[in-house]
Design a protein around this motif. Structure first.
Motif, PDB file in Angstrom:
ATOM      1  N   ARG A 233       0.815  -1.215   0.000  1.00  0.00           N
ATOM      2  CA  ARG A 233       0.000   0.000   0.000  1.00  0.00           C
ATOM      3  C   ARG A 233       0.849   1.266   0.000  1.00  0.00           C
ATOM      4  O   ARG A 233       0.633   2.163  -0.817  1.00  0.00           O
ATOM      5  N   PHE A 234       1.820   1.339   0.906  1.00  0.00           N
ATOM      6  CA  PHE A 234       2.588   2.584   1.032  1.00  0.00           C
ATOM      7  C   PHE A 234       3.512   2.823  -0.160  1.00  0.00           C
ATOM      8  O   PHE A 234       3.834   3.967  -0.481  1.00  0.00           O
ATOM      9  N   ASP A 235       3.955   1.758  -0.805  1.00  0.00           N
ATOM     10  CA  ASP A 235       4.868   1.916  -1.941  1.00  0.00           C
ATOM     11  C   ASP A 235       4.138   2.136  -3.267  1.00  0.00           C
ATOM     12  O   ASP A 235       4.777   2.459  -4.270  1.00  0.00           O
ATOM     13  N   ALA A 236       2.831   1.930  -3.264  1.00  0.00           N
ATOM     14  CA  ALA A 236       2.085   2.083  -4.524  1.00  0.00           C
ATOM     15  C   ALA A 236       2.146   3.540  -4.970  1.00  0.00           C
ATOM     16  O   ALA A 236       1.937   4.454  -4.169  1.00  0.00           O
ATOM     17  N   THR A 237       2.455   3.761  -6.234  1.00  0.00           N
ATOM     18  CA  THR A 237       2.553   5.129  -6.752  1.00  0.00           C
ATOM     19  C   THR A 237       1.374   5.470  -7.656  1.00  0.00           C
ATOM     20  O   THR A 237       1.208   6.621  -8.049  1.00  0.00           O
ATOM     21  N   GLY A 238       0.566   4.486  -7.985  1.00  0.00           N
ATOM     22  CA  GLY A 238      -0.595   4.755  -8.820  1.00  0.00           C
ATOM     23  C   GLY A 238      -1.526   3.560  -8.848  1.00  0.00           C
ATOM     24  O   GLY A 238      -1.136   2.437  -8.505  1.00  0.00           O
ATOM     25  N   LYS A 239      -2.777   3.849  -9.214  1.00  0.00           N
ATOM     26  CA  LYS A 239      -3.758   2.764  -9.345  1.00  0.00           C
ATOM     27  C   LYS A 239      -4.596   3.013 -10.582  1.00  0.00           C
ATOM     28  O   LYS A 239      -4.870   4.154 -10.945  1.00  0.00           O
ATOM     29  N   GLU A 240      -4.981   1.924 -11.197  1.00  0.00           N
ATOM     30  CA  GLU A 240      -5.896   2.050 -12.324  1.00  0.00           C
ATOM     31  C   GLU A 240      -7.135   1.207 -12.062  1.00  0.00           C
ATOM     32  O   GLU A 240      -7.035   0.021 -11.757  1.00  0.00           O
ATOM     33  N   TYR A 241      -8.281   1.865 -12.179  1.00  0.00           N
ATOM     34  CA  TYR A 241      -9.562   1.171 -12.090  1.00  0.00           C
ATOM     35  C   TYR A 241     -10.233   1.222 -13.455  1.00  0.00           C
ATOM     36  O   TYR A 241     -10.018   2.160 -14.225  1.00  0.00           O
ATOM     37  N   ARG A 242     -11.050   0.215 -13.732  1.00  0.00           N
ATOM     38  CA  ARG A 242     -11.866   0.236 -14.944  1.00  0.00           C
ATOM     39  C   ARG A 242     -13.322   0.041 -14.530  1.00  0.00           C
ATOM     40  O   ARG A 242     -13.609  -0.783 -13.653  1.00  0.00           O
ATOM     41  N   TYR A 243     -14.189   0.794 -15.176  1.00  0.00           N
ATOM     42  CA  TYR A 243     -15.618   0.661 -14.881  1.00  0.00           C
ATOM     43  C   TYR A 243     -16.351   0.336 -16.181  1.00  0.00           C
ATOM     44  O   TYR A 243     -16.195   1.035 -17.182  1.00  0.00           O
ATOM     45  N   THR A 244     -17.146  -0.731 -16.163  1.00  0.00           N
ATOM     46  CA  THR A 244     -17.820  -1.176 -17.381  1.00  0.00           C
ATOM     47  C   THR A 244     -19.308  -0.835 -17.358  1.00  0.00           C
ATOM     48  O   THR A 244     -20.026  -1.227 -16.436  1.00  0.00           O
ATOM     49  N   LEU A 245     -19.728  -0.112 -18.382  1.00  0.00           N
ATOM     50  CA  LEU A 245     -21.141   0.231 -18.555  1.00  0.00           C
ATOM     51  C   LEU A 245     -21.745  -0.679 -19.619  1.00  0.00           C
ATOM     52  O   LEU A 245     -21.136  -0.893 -20.673  1.00  0.00           O
ATOM     53  N   TRP A 246     -22.930  -1.197 -19.349  1.00  0.00           N
ATOM     54  CA  TRP A 246     -23.696  -1.917 -20.364  1.00  0.00           C
ATOM     55  C   TRP A 246     -24.592  -0.872 -21.015  1.00  0.00           C
ATOM     56  O   TRP A 246     -25.461  -0.305 -20.362  1.00  0.00           O
ATOM     57  N   THR A 247     -24.377  -0.629 -22.308  1.00  0.00           N
ATOM     58  CA  THR A 247     -25.038   0.518 -22.938  1.00  0.00           C
ATOM     59  C   THR A 247     -26.124   0.125 -23.935  1.00  0.00           C
ATOM     60  O   THR A 247     -26.709   0.989 -24.579  1.00  0.00           O
ATOM     61  N   ARG A 248     -26.382  -1.173 -24.056  1.00  0.00           N
ATOM     62  CA  ARG A 248     -27.404  -1.598 -25.008  1.00  0.00           C
ATOM     63  C   ARG A 248     -28.785  -1.582 -24.350  1.00  0.00           C
ATOM     64  O   ARG A 248     -28.961  -2.131 -23.267  1.00  0.00           O
ATOM     65  N   PRO A 249     -29.759  -0.999 -24.997  1.00  0.00           N
ATOM     66  CA  PRO A 249     -31.097  -0.991 -24.404  1.00  0.00           C
ATOM     67  C   PRO A 249     -31.726  -2.384 -24.506  1.00  0.00           C
ATOM     68  O   PRO A 249     -31.337  -3.174 -25.352  1.00  0.00           O
ATOM     69  N   GLY A 250     -32.678  -2.660 -23.664  1.00  0.00           N
ATOM     70  CA  GLY A 250     -33.484  -3.875 -23.828  1.00  0.00           C
ATOM     71  C   GLY A 250     -33.113  -5.021 -22.918  1.00  0.00           C
ATOM     72  O   GLY A 250     -33.933  -5.514 -22.176  1.00  0.00           O
ATOM     73  N   HIS A 251     -31.866  -5.472 -22.999  1.00  0.00           N
ATOM     74  CA  HIS A 251     -31.506  -6.607 -22.157  1.00  0.00           C
ATOM     75  C   HIS A 251     -30.010  -6.612 -21.901  1.00  0.00           C
ATOM     76  O   HIS A 251     -29.236  -6.075 -22.682  1.00  0.00           O
ATOM     77  N   VAL A 252     -29.643  -7.249 -20.798  1.00  0.00           N
ATOM     78  CA  VAL A 252     -28.230  -7.458 -20.473  1.00  0.00           C
ATOM     79  C   VAL A 252     -27.950  -8.942 -20.699  1.00  0.00           C
ATOM     80  O   VAL A 252     -28.739  -9.789 -20.279  1.00  0.00           O
ATOM     81  N   LEU A 253     -26.853  -9.271 -21.372  1.00  0.00           N
ATOM     82  CA  LEU A 253     -26.514 -10.685 -21.522  1.00  0.00           C
ATOM     83  C   LEU A 253     -26.253 -11.256 -20.130  1.00  0.00           C
ATOM     84  O   LEU A 253     -25.512 -10.664 -19.340  1.00  0.00           O
ATOM     85  N   PRO A 254     -26.870 -12.407 -19.828  1.00  0.00           N
ATOM     86  CA  PRO A 254     -26.841 -12.921 -18.451  1.00  0.00           C
ATOM     87  C   PRO A 254     -25.440 -13.016 -17.849  1.00  0.00           C
ATOM     88  O   PRO A 254     -25.245 -12.683 -16.690  1.00  0.00           O
ATOM     89  N   TRP A 255     -24.470 -13.449 -18.644  1.00  0.00           N
ATOM     90  CA  TRP A 255     -23.137 -13.655 -18.071  1.00  0.00           C
ATOM     91  C   TRP A 255     -22.378 -12.353 -17.882  1.00  0.00           C
ATOM     92  O   TRP A 255     -21.309 -12.353 -17.290  1.00  0.00           O
ATOM     93  N   ARG A 256     -22.894 -11.243 -18.364  1.00  0.00           N
ATOM     94  CA  ARG A 256     -22.234  -9.957 -18.153  1.00  0.00           C
ATOM     95  C   ARG A 256     -22.819  -9.202 -16.961  1.00  0.00           C
ATOM     96  O   ARG A 256     -22.248  -8.217 -16.498  1.00  0.00           O
ATOM     97  N   ARG A 257     -23.965  -9.640 -16.481  1.00  0.00           N
ATOM     98  CA  ARG A 257     -24.654  -8.959 -15.386  1.00  0.00           C
ATOM     99  C   ARG A 257     -23.781  -8.651 -14.171  1.00  0.00           C
ATOM    100  O   ARG A 257     -23.821  -7.552 -13.637  1.00  0.00           O
ATOM    101  N   PRO A 258     -22.985  -9.619 -13.690  1.00  0.00           N
ATOM    102  CA  PRO A 258     -22.213  -9.342 -12.464  1.00  0.00           C
ATOM    103  C   PRO A 258     -21.028  -8.402 -12.682  1.00  0.00           C
ATOM    104  O   PRO A 258     -20.307  -8.111 -11.737  1.00  0.00           O
ATOM    105  N   TYR A 259     -20.809  -7.948 -13.933  1.00  0.00           N
ATOM    106  CA  TYR A 259     -19.601  -7.170 -14.228  1.00  0.00           C
ATOM    107  C   TYR A 259     -19.884  -5.819 -14.867  1.00  0.00           C
ATOM    108  O   TYR A 259     -18.955  -5.146 -15.308  1.00  0.00           O
ATOM    109  N   VAL A 260     -21.156  -5.454 -14.952  1.00  0.00           N
ATOM    110  CA  VAL A 260     -21.514  -4.204 -15.634  1.00  0.00           C
ATOM    111  C   VAL A 260     -22.592  -3.447 -14.860  1.00  0.00           C
ATOM    112  O   VAL A 260     -23.311  -4.017 -14.043  1.00  0.00           O
ATOM    113  N   TRP A 261     -22.670  -2.150 -15.166  1.00  0.00           N
ATOM    114  CA  TRP A 261     -23.808  -1.348 -14.715  1.00  0.00           C
ATOM    115  C   TRP A 261     -24.706  -1.177 -15.934  1.00  0.00           C
ATOM    116  O   TRP A 261     -24.255  -0.658 -16.960  1.00  0.00           O
TER     117      TRP A 261
END
Lengths: 274, 274
Positions: free
Chosen positions: B104-132
């Motif tokens: 923790r103390f030696d870390a000089t940077g962090k990268e986060y990724r955030y995934t949006l589900w942008t298709r209207p209508g439905h979310v593919l079931p296997w992507r549900r736990p990994y997208v908003w």
């Protein structure tokens, strides 16, 4: 009655396959769908699927049909069904079709995709339910696999690649394409199986043979002999269910490839690694 | 004692976050790891992680360190730990490091990724736990989101984007990049958040603000005012945990971007859709 055509995506992990089971036989996609349709229609509804995917096999675009009462025909079926269905099934398209449409008998082609995890050492946790970990076997000989894949293209008797438990008139099937696509990440390779139709567990058996060849456990010549002899007992093992996905069901002119889908990138030229 | 540095990938779905909880507080990644290390070392082992990911947040490359007895130092830690750990955690790298290394103390940077589900209508079931699923909100104004993202780059007091429950000396953080990458499929958009460090739930709060702007619920000017005022109560909601992934923890010269990773493709120019 009005005939409804549904396209379905599902995560096969927690399903005992597509086909409804005898009491106590486990949760099935067909069962969940019939339950949701019965709720919306106020009466029992039978669903017919294009392909009977095995336990653990996923689908991006399974196609099914069902007859619903005329007075319910106008429902927004996609939304209504998805709202009632469990989270691991989604209706991606729903529309009324001619009363003689049949999801299985009218299908002119099917495309399956099989995903191999090819990185040694570890599988990313969230990819586990969707891949076969062949990274543990070391580097596969992709050129040998591609040479072997060519043997499957065309019209052949695939008796050696059919598992027990089916009652089919003929084990001859026409396969249009077995080829390697790029994966969804640097650690995966996707194989595409496109044909008129496939026998029970045939895609998993073809994939099992390809991996055996990639590992040097069998040669393309062995596989050619096997195909000619039609003896399943001498064939390599069946690839696990979780790597397989029913990618598309086609209707209309046979042999026309589906639209490009998820991960449908051209593969790089075969090298020594997958 | 020998100091062990571990890189970990985990699926946050079934974890109550990284940090070990009081008895009965739920399953945590740190807890599972300490248990596995204790088994291998024959004594209790404390693990220190670089980032305390929240419940439901995933990691591609969390970094942690722990001290292990000298006589066990030579173990093949990656394999041994992965064999003992549950399937939703994998050790992707393990090596002995200098005894003063601190994840923790030696870390000089962090990268986060955030995934949006942008298709209207439905979310593919296997992507549900990994997208908003923001597809339900219709088409987002990506150009407005990108203009807003620019406001976050630089050194700012992010008090308005910090959730309660932390005890930090300063709410000033330096952010190097907030940008849109291509998604892993045609239906997804990935946002990258790269900085020296982030406050509690800061990335999810920034993402929440960006989506509010994309939906026309707020303007970039509103967000600029909010950032200046530092009042969390007037900020848009927090984005859900499951879309977030700790992509990389960096050590060494600050501000140097990590190596390209999964889904790290250049985004197409901003159009009217995400």
């Amino acid at each position: 009655m009005a005939r409804l055509r549904l396209t379905l995506a599902y995560d096969g992990t927690d399903f005992a396959g597509w086909q409804i089971q005898a009491a106590g036989g486990g949760r099935t996609v067909q069962g969940c769908l019939e339950e949701a349709l019965a709720t919306l229609c106020g009466q029992p509804v039978r669903v017919h699927g294009a392909g009977r995917t095995d336990s653990g096999v996923h689908a991006l675009a399974q196609v099914a049909h069902a007859d619903v009462p005329e007075h319910r025909a106008g429902l927004p079926w996609g939304k209504a069904l998805t709202a009632l269905l469990p989270k691991d099934v989604a209706v991606t398209e729903a529309r009324l079709v001619a009363p003689d449409f049949h999801s299985r008998f009218d299908a002119t082609g099917k495309e399956y995709r099989y995903t191999l995890w090819t990185r040694p050492g570890h599988v990313l946790p969230w990819r586990r339910p969707y891949v076969w970990d062949v990274g543990r076997y070391g580097t596969l000989d992709v050129a040998a696999m591609e040479a072997c894949a060519g043997l499957f293209v065309g019209e052949h008797d695939f008796a050696a690649f059919q598992n027990a438990g089916t009652d089919v008139h003929s084990t001859v099937r026409r396969v249009w394409d077995v080829s390697r696509l790029a994966g969804t990440g640097p650690d995966e390779t996707v194989w595409r199986f496109h044909g008129e139709g496939f026998l029970k567990q045939m895609v998993r058996n073809l994939m099992g043979a390809l991996v055996a060849v990639g590992r040097g456990k069998a040669t393309a010549e062995d596989v050619a002999t096997l195909l000619a002899a039609g003896d399943r007992r001498r064939a390599p093992g069946t690839a696990p269910a979780q790597g397989l996905c029913l990618h598309a069901v086609e209707y209309g002119a046979p042999g026309v490839a589906g639209l490009p889908g998820l991960g449908d990138k051209p593969a790089e030229p075969a090298g020594s690694t997958t």
